[in-house]
Write an enzyme that holds these catalytic residues in place. Structure first.
Site, PDB file in Angstrom:
ATOM      1  N   SER A 228       0.792  -1.144   0.037  1.00  0.00           N
ATOM      2  CA  SER A 228      -0.142  -0.090  -0.167  1.00  0.00           C
ATOM      3  C   SER A 228       0.757   1.405  -0.222  1.00  0.00           C
ATOM      4  O   SER A 228       2.042   1.436   0.384  1.00  0.00           O
ATOM      5  CB  SER A 228      -1.010   0.267   0.992  1.00  0.00           C
ATOM      6  OG  SER A 228      -1.834  -1.183   1.188  1.00  0.00           O
ATOM      7  N   SER A 266      -2.301  -4.409  -3.336  1.00  0.00           N
ATOM      8  CA  SER A 266      -1.506  -3.262  -2.962  1.00  0.00           C
ATOM      9  C   SER A 266      -2.761  -2.173  -3.111  1.00  0.00           C
ATOM     10  O   SER A 266      -3.534  -1.892  -3.622  1.00  0.00           O
ATOM     11  CB  SER A 266      -0.548  -2.596  -4.084  1.00  0.00           C
ATOM     12  OG  SER A 266       0.066  -1.434  -3.528  1.00  0.00           O
ATOM     13  N   ASP A 268      -3.618   1.549  -2.751  1.00  0.00           N
ATOM     14  CA  ASP A 268      -3.038   2.787  -3.552  1.00  0.00           C
ATOM     15  C   ASP A 268      -4.048   3.867  -3.418  1.00  0.00           C
ATOM     16  O   ASP A 268      -5.090   4.118  -4.168  1.00  0.00           O
ATOM     17  CB  ASP A 268      -2.621   2.465  -4.800  1.00  0.00           C
ATOM     18  CG  ASP A 268      -1.741   1.167  -4.858  1.00  0.00           C
ATOM     19  OD1 ASP A 268      -0.515   1.331  -4.408  1.00  0.00           O
ATOM     20  OD2 ASP A 268      -2.335   0.435  -5.532  1.00  0.00           O
TER      21      ASP A 268
END
Length: 343
Positions: A228, A266, A268
């Site tokens: 992240s 992830s 984001d």
């Protein structure tokens, strides 16, 4: 002594940085941090105070871009719907989100006792990244007192690297952390700024592409892209919430320039605000004036968001220092790689 990206000759983009090359180049923005280390812990809190005054009664125009939503942040749904920010932005580890929300709510109630009784509840905004690879995240060590301490010590000077919410973060297989940067934009003859602050905890080992084209490989076994990144953008250019959201989208370009592709695991997320427009919680009139930049000039802000995000991530990597992680885990430093490579 730690060195920022520019000290290694890494200068992404063409726009001029602000005087500090920090998010606090935007007047009124301050940052405070608390770092927790020892006994398997490498974690903390980073608090962005976006403007002076009571943010609940006098809100900021804001927006958010969820590039990939593998995350547990709080407050983003209402921020996206209403286009306003009414608390500071607190960043921490994944299991610290609820604690940070409670601290922001208590602080807001202290400032405005009517919250939740004579008026609406408050939308606390907290972002997170998972520092579990280098910290005992199950210890749930972040307390409300840590959050309030970070808020109270907020200043113009922003520490970078393995500090605050970035203490236990990893990035492209290297040690990650907190980074910040800014860019200048001229609007109607006045110099304005757009600044970024990131908690960089993303990217697949071996995928990091530096601005000069070199691929920085930490020689770790590649894993799926996960981890992240939280990006907070601030500007003093007058924008409406739609425009702030559009600027936030371009933070993703800064992330991608470094080699990330926003993998499945992830989270984001980019959120942003402008200090140039305030929205009254209890307006006296049915309509209120709002300044906004003409869309024919917004490309300058798009470029500034891209460059400052990229630069902030590089600063997080270059300023990071080694930590003793949980169960002996560690990460190499990009600064060491650059020194060996002659950067």
């Amino acid at each position: 002594m730690s060195r920022r990206a520019s000290d290694f000759g890494l200068r992404p983009g063409i726009l001029r940085p602000g005087p500090r090359n920090m998010i606090t180049d935007v007047p009124g923005v301050k940052v405070g941090q608390v770092t927790l280390q020892g006994n398997g812990l490498n974690t903390g809190v980073t608090a962005i105070v976006p403007a002076p005054g009571n943010l609940f009664t006098d809100k900021l125009v804001a927006g958010v871009s969820v590039i990939n939503g593998f995350g547990k942040s709080a407050g983003l749904m209402q921020l996206a719907e209403l286009g306003t920010l009414e608390t500071p932005v607190v960043l921490t580890n994944t299991f610290g989100v609820g604690t940070c929300v409670n601290a922001l709510i208590r602080r807001a109630i202290c400032e405005t006792p009517e919250i939740g009784r004579a008026t609406s509840t408050v939308n606390a905004v907290v972002g997170e990244c998972n520092d579990g690879a280098l910290s005992d995240i199950q210890a749930m060590a972040v307390t409300e007192a840590h959050v309030l301490d970070a808020l109270d010590q907020a200043s113009d000077c922003v520490a970078e690297g393995s500090v605050g919410a970035g203490t236990g973060m990893s990035c492209f297989g290297f040690k990650g952390g907190v980074g910040t940067a800014s860019r200048q934009i001229e609007v109607e003859g006045q110099v304005c700024h757009l600044g970024a602050l990131v908690v960089a905890n993303f990217g697949r080992a071996g995928d990091l592409v530096l601005p000069d084209g070199r691929v920085a490989d930490p020689k770790r076994l590649p894993e799926a892209e996960k981890g992240s990144i939280m990006v907070v953008l601030a500007t003093d250019v007058p924008l409406d919430s739609r425009q702030v959201t559009r600027v936030c989208h371009r933070g993703g370009a800064g992330i991608a320039r470094l080699g990330a592709f926003w993998g499945n695991g992830s989270g984001d997320i980019v959120l942003g605000f402008t200090t140039a427009n305030r929205i009254a919680h209890s307006p006296e009139a049915d309509c209120a004036p709002l300044q906004r930049l003409g869309d024919h000039r917004i490309d300058d802000l798009f470029r500034a968001a891209t460059e400052s995000t990229q630069d902030a991530i590089l600063n997080a990597l270059c300023m990071a220092t080694s930590v003793d992680g949980r169960d002996g885990a560690t990460r190499p430093l990009l600064s060491d790689w650059l020194a060996r490579a002659g950067g």
